[in-house]
Scaffold this active site. Structure first.
Site, mmCIF file in Angstrom:
data_model
loop_
_atom_site.group_PDB
_atom_site.id
_atom_site.type_symbol
_atom_site.label_atom_id
_atom_site.label_comp_id
_atom_site.label_asym_id
_atom_site.label_seq_id
_atom_site.Cartn_x
_atom_site.Cartn_y
_atom_site.Cartn_z
ATOM 1 N N SER A 119 -47.123 73.337 74.146
ATOM 2 C CA SER A 119 -48.323 74.096 73.753
ATOM 3 C C SER A 119 -47.913 75.304 72.920
ATOM 4 O O SER A 119 -46.744 75.699 72.908
ATOM 5 C CB SER A 119 -49.012 74.568 75.040
ATOM 6 O OG SER A 119 -49.982 75.567 74.783
ATOM 7 N N TYR A 157 -50.988 78.384 82.939
ATOM 8 C CA TYR A 157 -50.761 77.392 81.873
ATOM 9 C C TYR A 157 -49.554 77.808 81.020
ATOM 10 O O TYR A 157 -48.675 76.987 80.716
ATOM 11 C CB TYR A 157 -52.028 77.299 81.034
ATOM 12 C CG TYR A 157 -52.055 76.211 79.987
ATOM 13 C CD1 TYR A 157 -52.320 74.887 80.336
ATOM 14 C CD2 TYR A 157 -51.856 76.508 78.634
ATOM 15 C CE1 TYR A 157 -52.368 73.889 79.363
ATOM 16 C CE2 TYR A 157 -51.906 75.513 77.664
ATOM 17 C CZ TYR A 157 -52.173 74.211 78.029
ATOM 18 O OH TYR A 157 -52.225 73.219 77.076
HETATM 19 P P1 NAP Z 1 -57.604 66.316 78.284
HETATM 20 O O1 NAP Z 1 -58.601 65.921 77.246
HETATM 21 O O2 NAP Z 1 -58.054 67.157 79.413
HETATM 22 O O3 NAP Z 1 -56.796 65.033 78.833
HETATM 23 C C1 NAP Z 1 -55.788 65.135 79.815
HETATM 24 C C2 NAP Z 1 -55.780 63.876 80.652
HETATM 25 O O4 NAP Z 1 -54.857 64.035 81.760
HETATM 26 C C3 NAP Z 1 -57.135 63.575 81.270
HETATM 27 O O5 NAP Z 1 -57.395 62.190 81.206
HETATM 28 C C4 NAP Z 1 -56.940 64.052 82.698
HETATM 29 O O6 NAP Z 1 -57.851 63.512 83.642
HETATM 30 C C5 NAP Z 1 -55.519 63.607 82.942
HETATM 31 N N1 NAP Z 1 -54.968 64.203 84.162
HETATM 32 C C6 NAP Z 1 -55.173 65.465 84.631
HETATM 33 N N2 NAP Z 1 -54.522 65.619 85.801
HETATM 34 C C7 NAP Z 1 -53.896 64.447 86.057
HETATM 35 C C8 NAP Z 1 -53.066 63.983 87.134
HETATM 36 N N3 NAP Z 1 -52.743 64.761 88.159
HETATM 37 N N4 NAP Z 1 -52.610 62.710 87.088
HETATM 38 C C9 NAP Z 1 -52.929 61.896 86.058
HETATM 39 N N5 NAP Z 1 -53.702 62.274 85.022
HETATM 40 C C10 NAP Z 1 -54.186 63.531 85.016
HETATM 41 O O7 NAP Z 1 -56.468 67.094 77.549
HETATM 42 P P2 NAP Z 1 -55.991 67.051 76.021
HETATM 43 O O8 NAP Z 1 -56.626 68.182 75.336
HETATM 44 O O9 NAP Z 1 -56.033 65.685 75.459
HETATM 45 O O10 NAP Z 1 -54.494 67.478 76.305
HETATM 46 C C11 NAP Z 1 -53.439 66.583 76.579
HETATM 47 C C12 NAP Z 1 -52.171 67.389 76.737
HETATM 48 O O11 NAP Z 1 -51.982 68.203 75.583
HETATM 49 C C13 NAP Z 1 -52.201 68.361 77.923
HETATM 50 O O12 NAP Z 1 -50.894 68.431 78.487
HETATM 51 C C14 NAP Z 1 -52.571 69.688 77.282
HETATM 52 O O13 NAP Z 1 -52.136 70.792 78.025
HETATM 53 C C15 NAP Z 1 -51.844 69.562 75.976
HETATM 54 N N6 NAP Z 1 -52.348 70.409 74.895
HETATM 55 C C16 NAP Z 1 -53.650 70.372 74.501
HETATM 56 C C17 NAP Z 1 -54.058 71.164 73.427
HETATM 57 C C18 NAP Z 1 -55.464 71.194 72.917
HETATM 58 O O14 NAP Z 1 -55.754 72.082 72.089
HETATM 59 N N7 NAP Z 1 -56.358 70.322 73.330
HETATM 60 C C19 NAP Z 1 -53.126 71.963 72.778
HETATM 61 C C20 NAP Z 1 -51.814 71.996 73.233
HETATM 62 C C21 NAP Z 1 -51.430 71.207 74.281
HETATM 63 P P3 NAP Z 1 -59.241 64.342 83.929
HETATM 64 O O15 NAP Z 1 -60.171 63.962 82.827
HETATM 65 O O16 NAP Z 1 -59.690 63.888 85.274
HETATM 66 O O17 NAP Z 1 -58.867 65.801 83.923
HETATM 67 C C1 GCO Z 2 -56.402 78.208 75.490
HETATM 68 C C2 GCO Z 2 -56.204 76.796 75.047
HETATM 69 C C3 GCO Z 2 -54.753 76.489 74.732
HETATM 70 C C4 GCO Z 2 -54.633 75.145 74.091
HETATM 71 C C5 GCO Z 2 -53.293 74.720 73.671
HETATM 72 C C6 GCO Z 2 -52.701 75.556 72.585
HETATM 73 O O1 GCO Z 2 -57.222 78.436 76.358
HETATM 74 O O2 GCO Z 2 -55.756 79.095 74.909
HETATM 75 O O3 GCO Z 2 -56.755 75.858 75.892
HETATM 76 O O4 GCO Z 2 -53.884 76.849 75.693
HETATM 77 O O5 GCO Z 2 -55.216 74.145 74.841
HETATM 78 O O6 GCO Z 2 -52.412 74.441 74.718
HETATM 79 O O7 GCO Z 2 -51.533 74.986 72.130
#
Ligand code: NAP
Ligand code: GCO
Length: 266
Positions: A147, A160
């Site tokens: 992240s 986080y």
């Molecule tokens: P998301 O839409 O919330 O998807 C995450 C998935 O993981 C969901 O299907 C969730 O299920 C599942 N999950 C949560 N807890 C779990 C567990 N204990 N066992 C198995 N599955 C589980 O998130 P996303 O935005 O696609 O993010 C995916 C990854 O990228 C995460 O690690 C997030 O921190 C990272 N990330 C996201 C962003 C962003 O801007 N979106 C940026 C940087 C990093 P539920 O639907 O039940 O929660």
């Molecule tokens: C926040 C966001 C972030 C992003 C992501 C950034 O509240 O600042 O959710 O943490 O999801 O991980 O890279």
């Protein structure tokens, strides 16, 4: 093998955690297009069924399993099942993650622990479970979804940021410990990506204007937009492929330039 063939994932088995939708789904779909067999898990049957239907719509025959990535017994069981039903895993993407946006002094220790459990302990549990198979196979790729918060802090995301900073160091340590076994462990650090996880930060205001955080992110991103899950596909395929065999312990930030930029003068 020509250099372009090194980007192919033909014949590889990839497990992407939490990949029913969002970033995990986009990465797994790209792996399928590059030739890999896709395995994914999610926390309950409803999500797995939703994921299976979505992969099916793209013509991808994915293998979906219910598994809570924080539960070591469930994870060991999952890996045994996948090895028996699909084969030994070549590529693991630790994608499942959660966030709780709560000011630190108001956050319960239970909530803090929950975030650390899913975002940091689970990648340890998953990697520990797949590495022995990779060692036997003679190669392996582990990609940890990090992240911006692996590098930066901000209000309300203490757990986080602690977890994602830790995940960056777990990445470097897996590289250090298993590089000799021809295992490459790298991270992808997505910038701000439009998914359900960030939907609250993009909600329209009552008067129809953009959320202040949405405006803030646009102004902090040289690309002047939110990322999409598809923006992560090319980097994820590269890090899973033979084309990146000498890239190890690295975090590739896919952030439209956020980390390079001081921000606009007000
Ligand atoms: P998301 O839409 O919330 O998807 C995450 C998935 O993981 C969901 O299907 C969730 O299920 C599942 N999950 C949560 N807890 C779990 C567990 N204990 N066992 C198995 N599955 C589980 O998130 P996303 O935005 O696609 O993010 C995916 C990854 O990228 C995460 O690690 C997030 O921190 C990272 N990330 C996201 C962003 C962003 O801007 N979106 C940026 C940087 C990093 P539920 O639907 O039940 O929660
Ligand atoms: C926040 C966001 C972030 C992003 C992501 C950034 O509240 O600042 O959710 O943490 O999801 O991980 O890279």
């Amino acid at each position: 093998m020509s250099f372009i063939e090194k980007f192919s994932l033909e014949g590889k088995i990839a497990l992407v955690t939490g990949a029913s939708y969002g970033i995990g789904f986009a990465i797994a779909s790209a792996y399928a297009e590059a030739g890999a067999t896709i395995v994914f898990n999610d926390i309950n049957q409803e999500l797995v069924d939703k994921g299976l239907a979505a992969y099916d719509e793209l013509g991808i025959k994915a293998h979906g399993y219910v598994c809570d990535v924080t539960d070591e017994a469930q994870v060991q069981e999952l890996i045994k099942k996948v090895e028996a039903e699909v084969g030994v895993i070549d590529i693991l993407v630790n994608n499942a993650g959660i966030i709780k946006r709560i000011p630190m002094i108001e956050m319960s220790v239970e909530d803090f622990r929950k975030v650390i459990d899913v975002d940091l302990n689970a990648p340890f549990i998953m990697s520990k479970a797949v590495i022995p198979g990779m060692i036997k196979k003679g190669h392996g790729k582990i990609i940890n979804i990090c992240s911006m918060m692996s590098e930066l802090g901000r209000e309300t995301v203490s757990a986080y940021a602690a977890a994602k900073g830790g995940l960056k160091m777990l990445t470097r340590n897996i590289c250090s410990e298993y590089g000799e076994a021809n295992i490459q462990c790298n991270g992808i650090g997505p910038g701000y990506i439009a998914t359900p996880q960030t939907a609250p930060l993009r909600e329209k205001q009552a008067d129809g204007s953009r959320h202040p955080f949405d405006q803030f992110i646009i102004s902090k991103t040289p690309a002047a937009r939110w990322g999409t899950p598809e923006d992560l596909q090319g980097p994820a395929v590269f890090l899973a492929s033979d084309a990146s065999d000498f890239v190890n312990g690295h975090v590739l930030y896919v952030d439209g330039g956020i980390l390079a930029y001081i921000g606009k003068q007000p």
